[in-house]
Design a protein around this motif. Structure first.
Motif, PDB file in Angstrom:
ATOM      1  N   ALA A  63       0.860  -1.192   0.000  1.00  0.00           N
ATOM      2  CA  ALA A  63       0.000   0.000   0.000  1.00  0.00           C
ATOM      3  C   ALA A  63       0.894   1.240   0.000  1.00  0.00           C
ATOM      4  CB  ALA A  63      -0.893   0.009   1.235  1.00  0.00           C
ATOM      5  N   CYS A  78      -7.969   6.593  -5.832  1.00  0.00           N
ATOM      6  CA  CYS A  78      -7.582   5.240  -5.453  1.00  0.00           C
ATOM      7  C   CYS A  78      -6.982   4.496  -6.644  1.00  0.00           C
ATOM      8  CB  CYS A  78      -8.794   4.467  -4.933  1.00  0.00           C
ATOM      9  SG  CYS A  78      -9.389   5.095  -3.355  1.00  0.00           S
ATOM     10  N   GLU A  80      -5.792   0.723  -7.837  1.00  0.00           N
ATOM     11  CA  GLU A  80      -5.754  -0.731  -7.611  1.00  0.00           C
ATOM     12  C   GLU A  80      -4.757  -1.301  -8.600  1.00  0.00           C
ATOM     13  OE1 GLU A  80      -9.749  -2.136  -8.240  1.00  0.00           O
ATOM     14  OE2 GLU A  80     -10.573  -0.967  -6.580  1.00  0.00           O
ATOM     15  N   THR A 123      -4.065   1.058  -3.106  1.00  0.00           N
ATOM     16  CA  THR A 123      -4.902   0.140  -2.328  1.00  0.00           C
ATOM     17  C   THR A 123      -4.738  -1.279  -2.852  1.00  0.00           C
ATOM     18  OG1 THR A 123      -6.860   0.442  -3.749  1.00  0.00           O
ATOM     19  CG2 THR A 123      -6.546   2.030  -1.990  1.00  0.00           C
ATOM     20  N   GLU A 126      -7.740  -5.786  -4.123  1.00  0.00           N
ATOM     21  CA  GLU A 126      -9.188  -5.571  -4.263  1.00  0.00           C
ATOM     22  C   GLU A 126      -9.903  -6.882  -4.541  1.00  0.00           C
ATOM     23  OE1 GLU A 126     -12.980  -5.164  -5.953  1.00  0.00           O
ATOM     24  OE2 GLU A 126     -11.269  -5.776  -7.165  1.00  0.00           O
ATOM     25  N   GLY A 133      -7.763  -4.383   0.637  1.00  0.00           N
ATOM     26  CA  GLY A 133      -6.829  -3.328   1.027  1.00  0.00           C
ATOM     27  C   GLY A 133      -7.510  -2.059   1.511  1.00  0.00           C
ATOM     28  N   LYS A 134      -8.576  -1.644   0.839  1.00  0.00           N
ATOM     29  CA  LYS A 134      -9.206  -0.374   1.233  1.00  0.00           C
ATOM     30  C   LYS A 134      -9.857  -0.497   2.612  1.00  0.00           C
ATOM     31  CE  LYS A 134     -10.188   0.800  -3.561  1.00  0.00           C
ATOM     32  NZ  LYS A 134     -10.005  -0.608  -4.010  1.00  0.00           N
ATOM     33  N   LEU A 137      -7.046  -0.242   5.058  1.00  0.00           N
ATOM     34  CA  LEU A 137      -6.553   1.144   5.079  1.00  0.00           C
ATOM     35  C   LEU A 137      -7.532   2.066   5.803  1.00  0.00           C
ATOM     36  CD1 LEU A 137      -5.109   1.343   1.448  1.00  0.00           C
ATOM     37  CD2 LEU A 137      -3.794   1.632   3.560  1.00  0.00           C
TER      38      LEU A 137
END
Ligand code: ZN
Ligand code: ZN
Length: 387
Positions: A63, A78, A80, A123, A126, A133-134, A137
């Motif tokens: 990240a 964002c 990915e 991020t 996914e 990841g999001k 985070l």
């Protein structure tokens, strides 16, 4: 020169490099949380462009967060960059990553003039379906101080507000007992039969669910040999519903189907994961309107897609971001039909001229949307929590 023209000029100077970045990520697909090369290349591009870059934030090595500008409105873009097992970048996250960098570079050019801070938030993971990841985070402060977020996602065609539904991925393990399948079958406890019973029950459950509910999965271990009664079997399943609230209603019914397999066979059931589901996506109206106008100004209108507008699509941890702050997640077309996401044919489409055009248009439409957000006082104040 106005801000949008200046942003476009900055983008044009980076354009070839961004297409190269997209193709490089595509050629080196990496699975969720293992995106070492991709995240390094993205961080290098941002550092070269003068962004201050923090890599490995929130105890997630792949990240990152990169920032430029110091205006009062802070927009997160964002990125990915994870791929799928066996079929590479079949969801086109190489396009997401490169368009995020492009949007940030272009918007950063005018950030201080229009009152923007721009952060690219890298991020990971996914595609993993649980604790993406999001979500991690968000929990760990990776989105701290960001007022609004956006990204674009490749698809067969453009769609402003696709119906993104909630989802939860979990793993199932059955433990039975080995035995000789012919000589001593009565001494075995068949963990593969447990999965068969579970899948039969799931098939029957499908009559009694909402049209927007989904469940689907794969068997990851079905046994070791046909002459040994399987004592260990495993599966991965995803259950989806229109909202987190509906998902909470559906999930116990799905779990009961797996319990039925254990009950019928006498094997032991363990379920792991499913603890950090993906939320439904709330598309912010103002942000979507600006994005639409900017996309149209670039010659990319949103066609009337009929039933596609209301048909449930996939799920993403961007949904969780959208519940935390105003967000958009437009789908950007790469003209791939009949190929669709998660097919190897779609992977091949993610480096075509249409894919590169999607990257360029998506980046500029996002950059211009950032400028609109910062320069429209009513919207800016709402996003910043001031009304
Ligand atoms: Zn995908
Ligand atoms: Zn995707």
């Amino acid at each position: 020169m106005d801000a949008k023209s200046a942003a476009r000029e900055r983008f044009e100077s980076a354009r070839e490099g961004l297409i190269g970045l997209s193709h490089r990520i595509h050629a080196h697909p990496e699975l969720g949380f293992e995106e070492e090369k991709s995240s390094s290349w993205l961080c290098e591009s941002l550092a070269d462009a003068g962004f201050s870059v923090d890599k490995g934030i929130c105890d997630l090595p792949t990240a990152f967060r990169a920032r430029a500008g110091s205006g009062p409105l802070h927009v997160g873009i964002c990125a990915e960059y994870d791929a799928l097992p066996g079929i590479g970048h079949a969801c086109g996250h190489n396009i997401i990553a490169a368009s995020a960098i492009g949007a940030a570079l272009a918007a950063a050019k005018v950030a201080d003039d229009v009152g923007l801070t721009i952060s690219v938030i890298g991020t990971p993971a996914e595609e993993v379906g649980n604790a993406g990841g999001k979500i991690l985070l968000l929990e760990r402060g990776g989105f701290k101080d960001v007022h609004a977020s956006m990204m674009v996602h490749p698809a067969p065609f453009d769609m402003l507000r696709s119906k993104i539904i909630a989802a939860s991925m979990f793993e199932v393990h059955y433990t039975g007992k080995e035995s000789h399948a012919s000589a001593f079958p009565e001494l075995g406890v068949n963990a593969a039969d447990a999965l068969t019973v579970a899948q039969t029950a799931l098939g029957l459950l499908r009559q009694h669910i909402r049209a927007t509910d989904r469940f689907h999965g794969i068997i990851t271990n079905g046994g070791a040999a046909p002459n040994v009664v399987p004592a260990h079997t495993s599966a991965k399943f995803i259950v989806r519903s229109e909202t987190l609230a509906q998902l909470a209603e559906l999930r116990p019914k799905v779990y009961r189907c797996f319990e039925a397999g254990a009950l019928a066979t006498g094997s032991k059931l363990t379920i792991t994961g499913g603890d950090k589901p993906y939320a439904e996506m709330l598309h912010d109206g103002d942000m979507a309107s600006f994005y639409r106008a900017n996309s149209e100004a670039l010659g990319r209108p949103f066609p009337d897609l009929g039933e596609w507008e209301t048909r449930p699509t996939g799920s993403t941890d961007m949904g969780n971001v959208s519940l935390a702050m105003p967000s958009i997640h437009p789908m950007i077309g790469i003209n791939s039909l009949p190929a669709v996401n998660h097919q190897p044919e779609f992977t091949a489409h993610c480096v075509t001229a249409d894919a590169d055009k999607a990257l360029i248009d998506g980046a500029l439409a996002m950059a211009w949307t950032c400028i609109d957000l910062a320069t429209t006082p009513g919207v800016r104040n709402r996003l910043m929590g001031r009304s």
